[in-house]
Design a protein around this motif. Structure first.
Motif, mmCIF file in Angstrom:
data_model
loop_
_atom_site.group_PDB
_atom_site.id
_atom_site.type_symbol
_atom_site.label_atom_id
_atom_site.label_comp_id
_atom_site.label_asym_id
_atom_site.label_seq_id
_atom_site.Cartn_x
_atom_site.Cartn_y
_atom_site.Cartn_z
ATOM 1 N N ILE A 138 0.843 -1.205 0.000
ATOM 2 C CA ILE A 138 0.000 0.000 0.000
ATOM 3 C C ILE A 138 0.873 1.249 0.000
ATOM 4 O O ILE A 138 0.623 2.205 -0.741
ATOM 5 N N GLY A 139 1.942 1.242 0.826
ATOM 6 C CA GLY A 139 2.827 2.406 0.897
ATOM 7 C C GLY A 139 3.548 2.657 -0.406
ATOM 8 O O GLY A 139 3.596 3.805 -0.891
ATOM 9 N N VAL A 140 4.097 1.603 -1.005
ATOM 10 C CA VAL A 140 4.809 1.750 -2.278
ATOM 11 C C VAL A 140 3.857 2.206 -3.371
ATOM 12 O O VAL A 140 4.173 3.101 -4.170
ATOM 13 N N SER A 141 2.675 1.624 -3.394
ATOM 14 C CA SER A 141 1.686 1.978 -4.403
ATOM 15 C C SER A 141 1.279 3.446 -4.284
ATOM 16 O O SER A 141 1.122 4.142 -5.286
ATOM 17 N N TYR A 142 1.131 3.930 -3.052
ATOM 18 C CA TYR A 142 0.735 5.322 -2.859
ATOM 19 C C TYR A 142 1.832 6.266 -3.340
ATOM 20 O O TYR A 142 1.557 7.274 -4.008
ATOM 21 N N VAL A 143 3.083 5.940 -3.020
ATOM 22 C CA VAL A 143 4.198 6.780 -3.476
ATOM 23 C C VAL A 143 4.226 6.825 -5.001
ATOM 24 O O VAL A 143 4.413 7.898 -5.600
ATOM 25 N N MET A 144 3.998 5.697 -5.650
ATOM 26 C CA MET A 144 3.978 5.653 -7.111
ATOM 27 C C MET A 144 2.863 6.521 -7.681
ATOM 28 O O MET A 144 3.034 7.188 -8.707
ATOM 29 N N SER A 145 1.723 6.527 -7.002
ATOM 30 C CA SER A 145 0.603 7.345 -7.501
ATOM 31 C C SER A 145 0.905 8.832 -7.382
ATOM 32 O O SER A 145 0.386 9.640 -8.152
ATOM 33 N N ARG A 146 1.738 9.199 -6.414
ATOM 34 C CA ARG A 146 2.107 10.609 -6.265
ATOM 35 C C ARG A 146 3.197 10.996 -7.258
ATOM 36 O O ARG A 146 3.216 12.121 -7.763
ATOM 37 N N VAL A 147 4.107 10.070 -7.525
ATOM 38 C CA VAL A 147 5.203 10.349 -8.460
ATOM 39 C C VAL A 147 4.717 10.299 -9.907
ATOM 40 O O VAL A 147 5.093 11.140 -10.735
ATOM 41 N N HIS A 148 3.870 9.323 -10.210
ATOM 42 C CA HIS A 148 3.367 9.155 -11.574
ATOM 43 C C HIS A 148 1.831 9.095 -11.569
ATOM 44 O O HIS A 148 1.240 8.032 -11.795
ATOM 45 N N PRO A 149 1.180 10.220 -11.285
ATOM 46 C CA PRO A 149 -0.290 10.204 -11.240
ATOM 47 C C PRO A 149 -0.890 10.033 -12.633
ATOM 48 O O PRO A 149 -0.243 10.321 -13.642
ATOM 49 N N ILE A 150 -2.098 9.547 -12.677
ATOM 50 C CA ILE A 150 -2.846 9.477 -13.941
ATOM 51 C C ILE A 150 -3.183 10.906 -14.345
ATOM 52 O O ILE A 150 -3.872 11.624 -13.611
ATOM 53 N N LYS A 151 -2.686 11.346 -15.474
ATOM 54 C CA LYS A 151 -2.790 12.763 -15.838
ATOM 55 C C LYS A 151 -4.212 13.205 -16.112
ATOM 56 O O LYS A 151 -4.626 14.293 -15.726
ATOM 57 N N GLU A 152 -4.965 12.386 -16.804
ATOM 58 C CA GLU A 152 -6.348 12.757 -17.117
ATOM 59 C C GLU A 152 -7.288 11.786 -16.405
ATOM 60 O O GLU A 152 -7.371 10.618 -16.765
ATOM 61 N N GLU A 153 -7.961 12.283 -15.378
ATOM 62 C CA GLU A 153 -8.865 11.442 -14.609
ATOM 63 C C GLU A 153 -10.197 11.290 -15.346
ATOM 64 O O GLU A 153 -11.071 12.148 -15.265
ATOM 65 N N LYS A 154 -10.339 10.198 -16.061
ATOM 66 C CA LYS A 154 -11.555 9.976 -16.841
ATOM 67 C C LYS A 154 -12.615 9.207 -16.058
ATOM 68 O O LYS A 154 -13.798 9.302 -16.371
ATOM 69 N N SER A 155 -12.184 8.438 -15.080
ATOM 70 C CA SER A 155 -13.129 7.588 -14.360
ATOM 71 C C SER A 155 -12.921 7.712 -12.853
ATOM 72 O O SER A 155 -11.926 8.260 -12.381
ATOM 73 N N LEU A 156 -13.885 7.170 -12.108
ATOM 74 C CA LEU A 156 -13.765 7.143 -10.659
ATOM 75 C C LEU A 156 -12.541 6.324 -10.247
ATOM 76 O O LEU A 156 -11.866 6.651 -9.268
ATOM 77 N N GLU A 157 -12.243 5.286 -10.985
ATOM 78 C CA GLU A 157 -11.053 4.485 -10.690
ATOM 79 C C GLU A 157 -9.800 5.351 -10.757
ATOM 80 O O GLU A 157 -8.950 5.297 -9.856
ATOM 81 N N ASP A 158 -9.662 6.160 -11.801
ATOM 82 C CA ASP A 158 -8.516 7.067 -11.913
ATOM 83 C C ASP A 158 -8.462 8.021 -10.723
ATOM 84 O O ASP A 158 -7.396 8.268 -10.145
ATOM 85 N N PHE A 159 -9.626 8.572 -10.375
ATOM 86 C CA PHE A 159 -9.724 9.531 -9.273
ATOM 87 C C PHE A 159 -9.227 8.913 -7.970
ATOM 88 O O PHE A 159 -8.431 9.513 -7.235
ATOM 89 N N LEU A 160 -9.674 7.701 -7.667
ATOM 90 C CA LEU A 160 -9.316 7.048 -6.405
ATOM 91 C C LEU A 160 -7.859 6.604 -6.376
ATOM 92 O O LEU A 160 -7.175 6.734 -5.346
ATOM 93 N N ILE A 161 -7.354 6.098 -7.491
ATOM 94 C CA ILE A 161 -5.953 5.668 -7.539
ATOM 95 C C ILE A 161 -5.023 6.852 -7.320
ATOM 96 O O ILE A 161 -4.022 6.757 -6.601
ATOM 97 N N ASN A 162 -5.356 7.993 -7.906
ATOM 98 C CA ASN A 162 -4.512 9.179 -7.737
ATOM 99 C C ASN A 162 -4.451 9.639 -6.282
ATOM 100 O O ASN A 162 -3.458 10.238 -5.862
ATOM 101 N N ARG A 163 -5.493 9.394 -5.511
ATOM 102 C CA ARG A 163 -5.548 9.888 -4.141
ATOM 103 C C ARG A 163 -5.160 8.859 -3.086
ATOM 104 O O ARG A 163 -4.796 9.221 -1.971
ATOM 105 N N PHE A 164 -5.258 7.575 -3.444
ATOM 106 C CA PHE A 164 -4.991 6.549 -2.443
ATOM 107 C C PHE A 164 -3.980 5.493 -2.887
ATOM 108 O O PHE A 164 -3.546 4.679 -2.069
#
Length: 571
Positions: free
Chosen positions: A189-215
């Motif tokens: 969970i910790g590694v995954s969260y750091v990755m989402s902050r370093v390489h966020p999904i640039k265009e949030e098209k879906s709720l899945e994108d939205f949640l992955i970028n934040r958690f």
């Protein structure tokens, strides 16, 4: 003769509009309600002396205007002139009795102009109005006494139930969390969260994108994906990211960690004498609120009280009238036709029309030429339906460490082997919701479509099904069940899929009718909380009283905004 506002629906938005019209103008509100219930999904269900809250309604808002509106009608039960609040080192005070908040910005001039040289004072509006229509129903039977018209200040505790264990909600970095999840999963969970902050999904098209970028993806898969899909019956990658912006804007793993650290290391200071704990918590994300107001006998108590005031002041509330036709003349709505439960048709003409009915039903009722694209979007809107099964039991198998009833107001059921989505414990919302305090009165919440087998299941079968699900996950044994009650609520949740990606086409068309105003959750097909629905109604009344309603500003009232009442406006 005063003008008339025809209001479709007696939920929070419709009743707020009705009372605001009577308080602020000479416009007579006429409310048409299809059911025999006051309060919409904010009503209180009564069953053998017990009360059920459909969906759970915390009376909390970042809008001072809404907080004051509630407290003027039902003051806090605790003594004191103000409701003073302290939360995570932040403090503010919400006065119980204050000067009225200013109208919402962008909805006409602040100075209300009127042709009436002798403005009508609140409470005098109804004296010269025509006699109530034959379908008007007074909501006064078996009403609580004045001493009961109070708000309780209630502690909020919500948890997630997953892997047959309890997790804090929002997830907190505690020894219990690490123990429940295991060190390996926590590292992921910790590694995954750091990755989402370093390489966020640039265009949030879906709720899945939205949640992955934040958690982060791992936490999303652990705690969000299956529950959200259980609620909506649709994959997260098919749901608009706008849903996340509506419901959990501002909340992220970083926010939750800051919240935890602030709570752990901020020294608590004694409160000033005569003050109370902060229930408004204006600077706090909704999912992190710890204390809230709650009517003594559930949310419906407040809305039944509002309905009584509307009728006493000269407004009309017609129960059992379903709107079947909306008449227009060019870009103006002129009247609505409603049908009684016995098939009688009744016509109501008016000057202003406020609708809280589902937009799909609204378009079907319009007696005018509807463009093909607009009709297509309206017909493609989807709704999630809702079932609550109330269960009265001797005891639960899960308890606090001292063997007393768990203190949760509601529990998110993350377990994939049951359909149950969420569990309310009505004892903890208010002790007055339960006839016998020695018993446990809970609500099992199911999300489905009217076409699903669950929706059409016979009540007795559904009661047994629900009890077995609780036993399956270790919450309660079926042998402890004493009684049960089933409540079905259609179109509870407007969905952010289906034709929603073309919603602007529908909105543009409905906005073209000058005196038609869409308010509330279903009225705007917007997943609003109770207070946001109220604010949309207040905005329309403010604008009508001022001579102009800015519909763009009305639509901008969103879930976690300051509702155009920013602090700078009041200072």
């Amino acid at each position: 003769m005063s003008k008339k506002a025809i209001i479709i629906g007696a939920g929070p938005a419709g009743l707020t509009a009705a009372l605001e019209f009577l308080r602020k103008s000479d416009v007579q509100p006429i409310v048409l309600e299809a059911s025999q219930e006051i309060g919409g999904i904010s009503r209180t269900i009564r069953y053998k002396g017990n009360r059920m809250d459909i969906g759970g309604h915390r009376f909390f808002s970042k809008s001072d205007r809404v907080m004051q509106w509630w407290m003027e009608l039902m003051p806090p039960a605790e003594s004191g002139d103000d409701v003073a609040i302290s939360y995570q080192g932040q403090q503010r005070t919400v006065p119980v009795s204050v000067d009225e908040e200013p109208p919402l910005r962008g909805l006409g001039p602040l100075q209300v102009e009127t042709d009436n040289e002798d403005p009508v004072a609140p409470g005098e509006v109804g004296e010269e109005l025509e006699e109530h229509h034959m379908h008007t129903k007074t909501i006064a039977s078996a009403a609580p006494t004045t001493d009961d018209l109070v708000m309780l200040i209630r502690p909020r505790k919500s948890r997630i139930y997953y892997l047959r264990k309890f997790f804090d909600y929002p997830i907190k970095l505690t020894g219990n969390t690490i123990k429940n999840l295991g060190l390996v999963r926590m590292v992921k969970i910790g590694v995954s969260y750091v990755m989402s902050r370093v390489h966020p999904i640039k265009e949030e098209k879906s709720l899945e994108d939205f949640l992955i970028n934040r958690f982060g993806r791992e936490l999303y898969l652990t705690f969000f994906k299956s529950y959200t899909e259980k609620v909506w019956g649709t994959p997260c990658d098919k749901i608009s990211a706008e849903w996340g912006a509506q419901r959990i804007k501002g909340l992220s793993l970083t926010t939750a960690l800051k919240h935890f650290l602030r709570k752990a290391f901020t020294r608590k200071t004694p409160q000033a004498a005569g003050t109370q704990s902060d229930v408004a918590q204006k600077g706090t994300d909704t999912s992190l609120i710890e204390r809230f107001l709650y009517p003594k006998f559930g949310p419906g108590q407040l809305w039944e009280h509002v309905a009584e005031k509307v009728i006493a002041m000269g407004g009309e509330i017609h129960m059992g009238l379903k709107v079947a036709g909306i008449e227009t003349d060019g870009t103006t709505v002129t009247a609505v036709e409603a049908v009684t439960e016995t098939g009688e048709r009744v016509r109501f003409s008016g000057d202003y029309f406020l609708s809280t009915m589902p937009m799909r039903d609204l378009v079907q009722a319009m007696r005018t030429e509807v463009p093909a694209n607009v009709r297509e979007v309206a017909e493609g809107l989807e709704y999630r339906d809702f079932i609550t099964v109330g269960i009265l039991a001797n005891r639960l198998d899960v308890t606090e460490s001292d063997k007393t009833l768990i203190k949760d107001t509601w529990i998110y059921i993350q377990e994939p082997d049951v359909l149950l989505g969420r569990l309310q414990i009505f004892n903890n919302w208010s002790p007055y919701m339960v006839a016998d305090p020695s018993k446990v009165w809970i609500g099992l919440e199911y999300f489905c479509y009217e076409t699903d087998a669950l929706w059409s299941m016979a009540d007795e079968e559904l009661k047994q099904f629900a009890a077995r699900e609780l036993e399956t996950i270790g919450i309660l044994r079926t042998a402890e069940v004493l009684d049960a009650h089933v409540v079905r609520v259609p179109k509870t949740y407007p969905a952010y899929f289906g034709s929603y990606d073309r919603f602007d086409e529908l909105r543009t068309w409905t906005d073209g009718f000058e005196n038609l105003f869409l308010v509330g959750r279903n009225g705007m097909h917007k997943y609003n909380n109770q207070d946001h629905s109220m604010l949309t109604a207040m905005a329309v009344v403010d604008g009508i009283a001022a001579g102009r309603v800015d519909k763009a500003a009305l639509w901008s009232i969103n879930t976690e905004q300051e509702y155009h009442e920013e602090k700078s406006q009041k200072e």
